[in-house]
Write a protein that holds these residues in place. Structure first.
Motif, mmCIF file in Angstrom:
data_model
loop_
_atom_site.group_PDB
_atom_site.id
_atom_site.type_symbol
_atom_site.label_atom_id
_atom_site.label_comp_id
_atom_site.label_asym_id
_atom_site.label_seq_id
_atom_site.Cartn_x
_atom_site.Cartn_y
_atom_site.Cartn_z
ATOM 1 N N MET A 1 -47.215 68.671 110.943
ATOM 2 C CA MET A 1 -45.656 68.912 110.433
ATOM 3 C C MET A 1 -44.917 68.011 111.056
ATOM 4 S SD MET A 1 -45.588 71.397 114.334
ATOM 5 C CE MET A 1 -46.892 72.357 113.788
ATOM 6 N N GLN A 2 -46.153 66.927 110.960
ATOM 7 C CA GLN A 2 -44.296 65.416 110.242
ATOM 8 C C GLN A 2 -44.804 65.257 108.945
ATOM 9 O OE1 GLN A 2 -47.482 66.222 112.338
ATOM 10 N NE2 GLN A 2 -48.677 64.653 113.325
ATOM 11 N N PHE A 3 -45.341 66.117 108.411
ATOM 12 C CA PHE A 3 -45.098 65.573 106.996
ATOM 13 C C PHE A 3 -43.846 66.574 106.592
ATOM 14 C CE2 PHE A 3 -48.617 67.217 107.053
ATOM 15 C CZ PHE A 3 -49.747 67.656 106.800
ATOM 16 N N LEU A 4 -42.888 67.475 107.321
ATOM 17 C CA LEU A 4 -41.319 68.061 106.595
ATOM 18 C C LEU A 4 -40.862 67.394 106.415
ATOM 19 C CD1 LEU A 4 -41.762 71.695 108.451
ATOM 20 C CD2 LEU A 4 -42.733 71.342 106.638
ATOM 21 N N PRO A 5 -40.626 66.165 106.736
ATOM 22 C CA PRO A 5 -39.826 65.338 106.288
ATOM 23 C C PRO A 5 -39.358 64.496 105.211
ATOM 24 C CG PRO A 5 -39.578 65.097 108.369
ATOM 25 C CD PRO A 5 -40.861 65.711 108.090
ATOM 26 N N LEU A 6 -40.824 63.786 104.733
ATOM 27 C CA LEU A 6 -41.221 64.008 103.357
ATOM 28 C C LEU A 6 -40.657 64.680 101.968
ATOM 29 C CD1 LEU A 6 -45.106 62.826 103.679
ATOM 30 C CD2 LEU A 6 -43.228 61.068 104.069
ATOM 31 N N PHE A 7 -40.659 66.042 102.370
ATOM 32 C CA PHE A 7 -39.997 66.886 101.001
ATOM 33 C C PHE A 7 -38.594 66.395 100.931
ATOM 34 C CE2 PHE A 7 -43.571 69.552 102.196
ATOM 35 C CZ PHE A 7 -43.609 70.047 101.074
ATOM 36 N N VAL A 8 -37.741 65.439 101.519
ATOM 37 C CA VAL A 8 -36.715 65.372 101.815
ATOM 38 C C VAL A 8 -36.696 63.635 101.446
ATOM 39 C CG1 VAL A 8 -34.050 64.917 103.070
ATOM 40 C CG2 VAL A 8 -34.851 67.116 102.833
ATOM 41 N N ALA A 9 -37.404 62.521 101.620
ATOM 42 C CA ALA A 9 -37.552 61.783 101.997
ATOM 43 C C ALA A 9 -37.876 61.264 100.538
ATOM 44 C CB ALA A 9 -38.161 61.281 103.406
ATOM 45 N N VAL A 10 -39.159 62.075 100.886
ATOM 46 C CA VAL A 10 -39.751 60.745 99.054
ATOM 47 C C VAL A 10 -38.738 61.084 98.046
ATOM 48 C CG1 VAL A 10 -41.687 61.621 97.618
ATOM 49 C CG2 VAL A 10 -42.317 61.315 99.484
ATOM 50 N N PHE B 1 -52.071 75.581 102.492
ATOM 51 C CA PHE B 1 -53.454 75.473 103.678
ATOM 52 C C PHE B 1 -53.496 74.950 104.969
ATOM 53 C CE2 PHE B 1 -54.385 74.856 99.252
ATOM 54 C CZ PHE B 1 -55.603 75.659 98.672
ATOM 55 N N ILE B 2 -52.011 74.412 105.626
ATOM 56 C CA ILE B 2 -52.629 73.556 106.801
ATOM 57 C C ILE B 2 -51.248 74.787 107.306
ATOM 58 C CG2 ILE B 2 -51.047 72.083 108.393
ATOM 59 C CD1 ILE B 2 -51.622 70.588 105.689
ATOM 60 N N ARG B 3 -49.990 75.347 106.991
ATOM 61 C CA ARG B 3 -49.602 75.986 107.389
ATOM 62 C C ARG B 3 -50.252 77.485 107.568
ATOM 63 N NH1 ARG B 3 -45.561 80.825 107.089
ATOM 64 N NH2 ARG B 3 -46.333 80.528 104.323
ATOM 65 N N LEU C 1 -36.017 70.643 111.154
ATOM 66 C CA LEU C 1 -36.188 71.032 109.936
ATOM 67 C C LEU C 1 -37.533 72.637 110.401
ATOM 68 C CD1 LEU C 1 -36.888 68.105 107.872
ATOM 69 C CD2 LEU C 1 -34.563 69.491 107.717
ATOM 70 N N VAL C 2 -37.506 73.891 109.712
ATOM 71 C CA VAL C 2 -38.083 74.838 110.117
ATOM 72 C C VAL C 2 -38.935 75.065 108.697
ATOM 73 C CG1 VAL C 2 -37.905 77.196 110.720
ATOM 74 C CG2 VAL C 2 -36.221 75.497 111.622
ATOM 75 N N LEU C 3 -40.173 75.227 108.873
ATOM 76 C CA LEU C 3 -41.085 76.179 107.610
ATOM 77 C C LEU C 3 -41.505 77.324 107.689
ATOM 78 C CD1 LEU C 3 -42.052 75.129 105.041
ATOM 79 C CD2 LEU C 3 -44.039 75.172 105.583
#
Lengths: 426, 111
Positions: free
Chosen positions: A1-10, A49-51, A72-74
């Protein structure tokens, strides 16, 4: 879950760092830009693999609970779009290393590219209406600037046209979001959908009109398509690939699906409107494409036509139709960006985009010619290629739903596409 | 009534974008449209006799205006500023290339 914002932040962070490091070494923008997009591609693939299957990942910004905070929703749909965006973005940046040598200001190019990428990733991930608007504007503003990147007369003219249309579309979308807020008092998509169930149809129809206008302009559906054939060919080739391949889908098609299917709810009238818009784009786009001799312009008209297929499939609303539409969306992203990158390669070598002045290129550029052939076969729907299967699904779904006229329109559109690509292969 | 006037402002901007031939007038139309939308958002949160949304413990029966639309408008104004800066920059470069602001003479792209 914690990595969803990284798609915008990186991408945002790398976009910020690039101008600082660009003075230090002239290869820095290339290295950083490619590393960032490679990371995003790996992360988007790794998330499969994670979801867990059929599961939804939610990230709450700052730990606030959904109706109050931004989340953020995936889910499956956003994941498909996320993967498409990251894949095409990586291909485009990889291609840019060599292609962008003829332009100055490579650092600025990567900054704008990554901002656009951050905006698109944000659009597909967000679960909040106003946040959707903000990300949409980030992606759109970066793309206006990228269209004008060459600062030649035609590019500036195309960019101005695109900007005025795009800003107007954004105003319509924001007005629609404001009306939804006025009716429900919430901006969270899931919460708004729950509360909108109690609102009368008149209000919903009113708001739907604004959203169809706004997102229809962003997706270049037919009555609103005038900006696309100017804007997409004017940009540098990797940007054309991004704009035609994913930007109109992330900002237009995905947003239409998300808002109408998940927030407002689809009524038969709305579904019919989407199908008519889809069929109109399909036919008008391809008819205009036949008369074009500029390679990139021809491809841009085909984008309108192919987006029509996607919208037709999604508008049907049956499981087969939605599957066909989404499958075609992914396929179109692949073959259209391939075609635009090939057009860029041809322009780079030959120095022209006019089809009459090319000829005999298959001897000079065997690889490019082979990949163009594969992509053209695919877009025209020749059997073993992916474009055939997704078009088949859409046509079958039309027949299954009893919409024979739409099925006929889809077949005619496909034949005309084939006719116009025969010209390219000559 | 206020909403109606706000919508009228939106339509004035739209009319300006659609009919004017001068690039700068089109930009002004765009700005009018943006302001109409911002005004609409602020109006959504307004309540008659409302106070600024800072809780005053001394007066528990105060009515507060809705703070959320104000935050939205702030963001939307900033976005509008970015778009405006970009569009003016592009218009300036167009003037350098073509020597005119008239869109009927800026036609290098074929329809």
């Amino acid at each position: 879950m914690q990595f969803l914002p990284l798609f915008v932040a990186v991408p945002l962070l790398v976009a910020f760092v690039i101008p600082l490091l660009a003075r230090w070494n002239k290869w820095m923008p290339d290295i950083l830009g490619n590393l960032a997009t490679l990371y995003l591609l790996v992360a988007a693939t790794g998330l499969y693999f994670i979801r867990p299957f059929n599961n939804i990942m939610i990230y709450k910004m700052g730990g606030w609970v959904p109706p109050f905070g931004i989340n953020l929703v995936l889910d499956g749909l956003s994941h498909l779009l996320l993967l498409t965006v990251c894949l095409i973005a990586f291909m485009a940046t990889f291609y840019s290393i060599a292609y962008m040598r003829k332009y100055t200001g490579k650092g600025k190019y990567y900054v704008l590219f990554l901002l656009m990428l951050a905006g698109m990733n944000g659009v597909v991930l967000t679960g909040d209406l106003f946040n959707l608007y903000v990300f949409l504007e980030i992606a759109a503003v970066a793309s206006y600037a990228l269209v004008a990147f060459g600062t030649e007369a035609e590019e500036l003219e195309a960019s101005f046209k695109y900007l005025v249309m795009g800003a107007l579309a954004s105003a319509f979308i924001l007005l629609g979001i404001g009306i939804i807020y006025g009716m429900t008092g919430t901006l969270n998509m899931a919460d708004a959908a729950r509360l909108l169930a109690n609102v009368g149809t008149a209000g919903k129809m009113f708001v739907s009109a604004f959203f169809i206008m706004g997102f229809g302009l962003k997706a270049a559906l037919v009555p609103f398509h005038a900006w696309l054939p100017d804007a997409h060919p004017s940009a540098p080739a990797p940007i054309s690939a991004m704009l035609s391949g994913v930007l109109i889908k992330a900002l237009g098609v995905y947003a239409i699906v998300r808002i109408f299917y998940n927030v407002i709810g689809v009524t038969p009238q709305l579904s019919y409107i989407l199908m008519v818009l889809g069929a109109a784009s399909m036919l008008v786009g391809v008819l205009l494409a036949i008369g074009q001799w500029d390679f990139k312009r021809l491809l841009a008209y085909h984008s309108i036509s192919q987006i029509g297929y996607v919208i037709l499939g999604l508008g049907l609303g049956t499981p087969l139709g939605i599957m066909g539409g989404l499958f075609h969306l992914f396929n179109h992203a692949l073959f259209k960006s391939l075609l635009f990158l090939n057009a860029g390669a041809v322009e780079y070598t030959v120095g022209t985009r006019q089809l009459e002045e090319m000829g005999g290129l298959s001897k000079k550029m065997p690889v490019t010619s082979a990949t163009s052939l594969a992509a053209s076969m695919s877009i025209a729907g020749i059997p073993p290629f992916n474009g055939f299967w997704s078009k088949l699904f859409i046509i079958l779904a039309c027949i299954q739903a009893g919409r024979l006229w739409f099925a006929l329109a889809a077949i005619i559109g496909s034949l005309l596409t084939l006719a116009s690509f025969l010209k390219v292969q000559k | 009534m206020v909403y109606f006037l706000c919508f009228l402002l939106f339509l004035i901007g739209l009319y300006c974008i659609v009919t004017k031939k001068n690039l700068l007038k089109i930009i002004i139309g765009l700005v009018i449209v943006e302001y109409a939308v911002n005004l609409f958002l602020v109006l959504l949160g307004y309540k008659t006799g409302g106070h600024a949304p800072i809780i005053n413990l001394a007066a528990p029966d105060w009515i507060y205006v809705d703070p959320l639309p104000q935050a939205l408008v702030l963001t939307s104004i900033v976005i509008g500023l970015a778009v405006l800066a970009l569009v003016v920059a592009i218009a300036m470069r167009i003037y350098e290339r073509y020597g005119t602001f008239d869109i009927t003479q800026i036609r290098k792209l074929r329809g």
